[in-house]
Design a protein around this motif. Structure first.
Motif, PDB file in Angstrom:
ATOM      1  N   HIS A 133       0.815  -1.219   0.000  1.00 24.68           N
ATOM      2  CA  HIS A 133       0.000   0.000   0.000  1.00 24.68           C
ATOM      3  C   HIS A 133       0.849   1.271   0.000  1.00 24.68           C
ATOM      4  O   HIS A 133       0.351   2.337  -0.362  1.00 24.68           O
ATOM      5  CB  HIS A 133      -0.970   0.005   1.180  1.00 24.68           C
ATOM      6  N   THR A 134       2.132   1.150   0.361  1.00 22.85           N
ATOM      7  CA  THR A 134       3.004   2.331   0.329  1.00 22.85           C
ATOM      8  C   THR A 134       3.665   2.515  -1.036  1.00 22.85           C
ATOM      9  O   THR A 134       4.235   3.563  -1.296  1.00 22.85           O
ATOM     10  CB  THR A 134       4.113   2.251   1.403  1.00 22.85           C
ATOM     11  N   CYS A 135       3.585   1.492  -1.887  1.00 18.56           N
ATOM     12  CA  CYS A 135       4.216   1.587  -3.206  1.00 18.56           C
ATOM     13  C   CYS A 135       3.405   2.513  -4.110  1.00 18.56           C
ATOM     14  O   CYS A 135       2.173   2.516  -4.067  1.00 18.56           O
ATOM     15  CB  CYS A 135       4.290   0.204  -3.864  1.00 18.56           C
ATOM     16  N   PRO A 136       4.090   3.265  -4.947  1.00 12.91           N
ATOM     17  CA  PRO A 136       3.369   4.128  -5.892  1.00 12.91           C
ATOM     18  C   PRO A 136       2.513   3.294  -6.851  1.00 12.91           C
ATOM     19  O   PRO A 136       2.904   2.204  -7.254  1.00 12.91           O
ATOM     20  CB  PRO A 136       4.478   4.844  -6.660  1.00 12.91           C
ATOM     21  N   SER A 137       1.351   3.791  -7.167  1.00 11.75           N
ATOM     22  CA  SER A 137       0.438   3.028  -8.026  1.00 11.75           C
ATOM     23  C   SER A 137       0.987   2.848  -9.439  1.00 11.75           C
ATOM     24  O   SER A 137       0.608   1.914 -10.136  1.00 11.75           O
ATOM     25  CB  SER A 137      -0.928   3.697  -8.081  1.00 11.75           C
ATOM     26  N   GLU A 138       1.894   3.720  -9.863  1.00  9.45           N
ATOM     27  CA  GLU A 138       2.439   3.571 -11.223  1.00  9.45           C
ATOM     28  C   GLU A 138       3.414   2.404 -11.334  1.00  9.45           C
ATOM     29  O   GLU A 138       3.791   1.993 -12.418  1.00  9.45           O
ATOM     30  CB  GLU A 138       3.118   4.868 -11.696  1.00  9.45           C
ATOM     31  N   THR A 139       3.816   1.843 -10.198  1.00  6.21           N
ATOM     32  CA  THR A 139       4.721   0.692 -10.229  1.00  6.21           C
ATOM     33  C   THR A 139       4.022  -0.521 -10.830  1.00  6.21           C
ATOM     34  O   THR A 139       4.615  -1.273 -11.587  1.00  6.21           O
ATOM     35  CB  THR A 139       5.207   0.337  -8.806  1.00  6.21           C
ATOM     36  N   GLN A 140       2.765  -0.736 -10.469  1.00  2.98           N
ATOM     37  CA  GLN A 140       1.926  -1.811 -11.013  1.00  2.98           C
ATOM     38  C   GLN A 140       2.572  -3.196 -10.901  1.00  2.98           C
ATOM     39  O   GLN A 140       2.475  -4.003 -11.794  1.00  2.98           O
ATOM     40  CB  GLN A 140       1.582  -1.525 -12.476  1.00  2.98           C
ATOM     41  N   LYS A 141       3.273  -3.466  -9.800  1.00  6.16           N
ATOM     42  CA  LYS A 141       3.851  -4.786  -9.598  1.00  6.16           C
ATOM     43  C   LYS A 141       2.760  -5.747  -9.161  1.00  6.16           C
ATOM     44  O   LYS A 141       1.926  -5.432  -8.331  1.00  6.16           O
ATOM     45  CB  LYS A 141       4.941  -4.741  -8.539  1.00  6.16           C
ATOM     46  N   ASN A 142       2.766  -6.940  -9.730  1.00  8.26           N
ATOM     47  CA  ASN A 142       1.827  -7.980  -9.341  1.00  8.26           C
ATOM     48  C   ASN A 142       2.477  -8.789  -8.210  1.00  8.26           C
ATOM     49  O   ASN A 142       3.462  -9.484  -8.422  1.00  8.26           O
ATOM     50  CB  ASN A 142       1.512  -8.880 -10.527  1.00  8.26           C
ATOM     51  N   TRP A 143       1.925  -8.695  -7.025  1.00  7.89           N
ATOM     52  CA  TRP A 143       2.504  -9.369  -5.861  1.00  7.89           C
ATOM     53  C   TRP A 143       1.974 -10.786  -5.688  1.00  7.89           C
ATOM     54  O   TRP A 143       2.334 -11.459  -4.725  1.00  7.89           O
ATOM     55  CB  TRP A 143       2.219  -8.541  -4.607  1.00  7.89           C
ATOM     56  N   ASN A 144       1.169 -11.256  -6.590  1.00  5.01           N
ATOM     57  CA  ASN A 144       0.644 -12.619  -6.501  1.00  5.01           C
ATOM     58  C   ASN A 144       1.484 -13.534  -7.393  1.00  5.01           C
ATOM     59  O   ASN A 144       1.087 -13.920  -8.477  1.00  5.01           O
ATOM     60  CB  ASN A 144      -0.821 -12.661  -6.921  1.00  5.01           C
ATOM     61  N   PHE A 145       2.680 -13.856  -6.929  1.00  2.51           N
ATOM     62  CA  PHE A 145       3.551 -14.743  -7.678  1.00  2.51           C
ATOM     63  C   PHE A 145       3.806 -15.993  -6.843  1.00  2.51           C
ATOM     64  O   PHE A 145       3.616 -15.988  -5.618  1.00  2.51           O
ATOM     65  CB  PHE A 145       4.857 -14.049  -8.089  1.00  2.51           C
ATOM     66  N   PRO A 146       4.225 -17.106  -7.471  1.00  2.00           N
ATOM     67  CA  PRO A 146       4.283 -18.394  -6.770  1.00  2.00           C
ATOM     68  C   PRO A 146       5.057 -18.387  -5.447  1.00  2.00           C
ATOM     69  O   PRO A 146       4.603 -18.951  -4.472  1.00  2.00           O
ATOM     70  CB  PRO A 146       4.944 -19.326  -7.787  1.00  2.00           C
ATOM     71  N   LYS A 147       6.226 -17.753  -5.390  1.00  4.54           N
ATOM     72  CA  LYS A 147       6.991 -17.791  -4.140  1.00  4.54           C
ATOM     73  C   LYS A 147       6.254 -17.091  -3.011  1.00  4.54           C
ATOM     74  O   LYS A 147       6.360 -17.495  -1.867  1.00  4.54           O
ATOM     75  CB  LYS A 147       8.371 -17.176  -4.328  1.00  4.54           C
ATOM     76  N   ALA A 148       5.522 -16.068  -3.287  1.00  2.35           N
ATOM     77  CA  ALA A 148       4.766 -15.374  -2.248  1.00  2.35           C
ATOM     78  C   ALA A 148       3.537 -16.190  -1.855  1.00  2.35           C
ATOM     79  O   ALA A 148       3.127 -16.176  -0.704  1.00  2.35           O
ATOM     80  CB  ALA A 148       4.354 -13.993  -2.726  1.00  2.35           C
ATOM     81  N   HIS A 149       2.971 -16.916  -2.788  1.00  2.00           N
ATOM     82  CA  HIS A 149       1.746 -17.667  -2.530  1.00  2.00           C
ATOM     83  C   HIS A 149       2.011 -19.038  -1.901  1.00  2.00           C
ATOM     84  O   HIS A 149       1.230 -19.505  -1.075  1.00  2.00           O
ATOM     85  CB  HIS A 149       0.966 -17.845  -3.831  1.00  2.00           C
ATOM     86  N   THR A 150       3.104 -19.681  -2.243  1.00  2.00           N
ATOM     87  CA  THR A 150       3.386 -21.042  -1.790  1.00  2.00           C
ATOM     88  C   THR A 150       3.404 -21.159  -0.271  1.00  2.00           C
ATOM     89  O   THR A 150       2.938 -22.149   0.280  1.00  2.00           O
ATOM     90  CB  THR A 150       4.734 -21.510  -2.351  1.00  2.00           C
ATOM     91  N   ASN A 151       3.950 -20.157   0.397  1.00  2.00           N
ATOM     92  CA  ASN A 151       4.059 -20.226   1.854  1.00  2.00           C
ATOM     93  C   ASN A 151       2.702 -20.315   2.538  1.00  2.00           C
ATOM     94  O   ASN A 151       2.619 -20.804   3.661  1.00  2.00           O
ATOM     95  CB  ASN A 151       4.832 -19.021   2.379  1.00  2.00           C
ATOM     96  N   LYS A 152       1.654 -19.868   1.873  1.00  2.00           N
ATOM     97  CA  LYS A 152       0.322 -19.947   2.477  1.00  2.00           C
ATOM     98  C   LYS A 152      -0.074 -21.391   2.763  1.00  2.00           C
ATOM     99  O   LYS A 152      -0.839 -21.666   3.668  1.00  2.00           O
ATOM    100  CB  LYS A 152      -0.718 -19.295   1.570  1.00  2.00           C
ATOM    101  N   HIS A 153       0.456 -22.314   1.992  1.00  2.00           N
ATOM    102  CA  HIS A 153       0.108 -23.728   2.131  1.00  2.00           C
ATOM    103  C   HIS A 153       1.189 -24.528   2.853  1.00  2.00           C
ATOM    104  O   HIS A 153       1.010 -25.717   3.093  1.00  2.00           O
ATOM    105  CB  HIS A 153      -0.126 -24.345   0.753  1.00  2.00           C
ATOM    106  N   ALA A 154       2.298 -23.911   3.175  1.00  2.00           N
ATOM    107  CA  ALA A 154       3.460 -24.635   3.679  1.00  2.00           C
ATOM    108  C   ALA A 154       3.171 -25.403   4.960  1.00  2.00           C
ATOM    109  O   ALA A 154       3.531 -26.576   5.074  1.00  2.00           O
ATOM    110  CB  ALA A 154       4.625 -23.672   3.884  1.00  2.00           C
TER     111      ALA A 154
END
Length: 104
Positions: free
Chosen positions: A32-53
């Motif tokens: 939420h602190t990142c500028p909106s023009e960055t448009q980075k997609n934070w839903n990538f496998p390494k970030a998501h995999t830990n949810k199931h670890a």
């Protein structure tokens, strides 16, 4: 750190899940602190995999039981054979164990 433990107890699993929730909250605050023009997609496998670890650890045991860390050193002889004994084309036929031992 918790995912790399070789022995787990309910306490370590619960602490790991709590740390993961804290990390998720911190990541959301950072996003939420990142500028909106960055448009980075934070839903990538390494970030998501830990949810199931931790569910996977409860179902299958320590992560050393379902990752490739333990076998990494076993690739050395195959890599050496590939580099030293093949022309890098159709290498499976060139590095058959019988061919390797015949030439020694």
């Amino acid at each position: 750190m918790y995912l790399a433990l070789e022995v787990h107890t309910e306490d370590t699993l619960n602490a790991g899940e709590h740390a993961l929730l804290e990390f998720g909250d911190s990541l959301q605050a950072y996003i939420h602190t990142c500028p909106s023009e960055t448009q980075k997609n934070w839903n990538f496998p390494k970030a998501h995999t830990n949810k199931h670890a931790f569910a996977d650890i409860r179902a299958k045991g320590a992560t050393k039981n379902f990752n490739t860390k333990i076998n990494e050193k076993l690739h050395g002889p195959l890599k050496d054979s590939y580099l030293l004994r093949t022309n890098k084309k159709n290498f499976a036929e060139q590095i058959r164990p019988s061919k390797i031992f015949e030439s020694n």
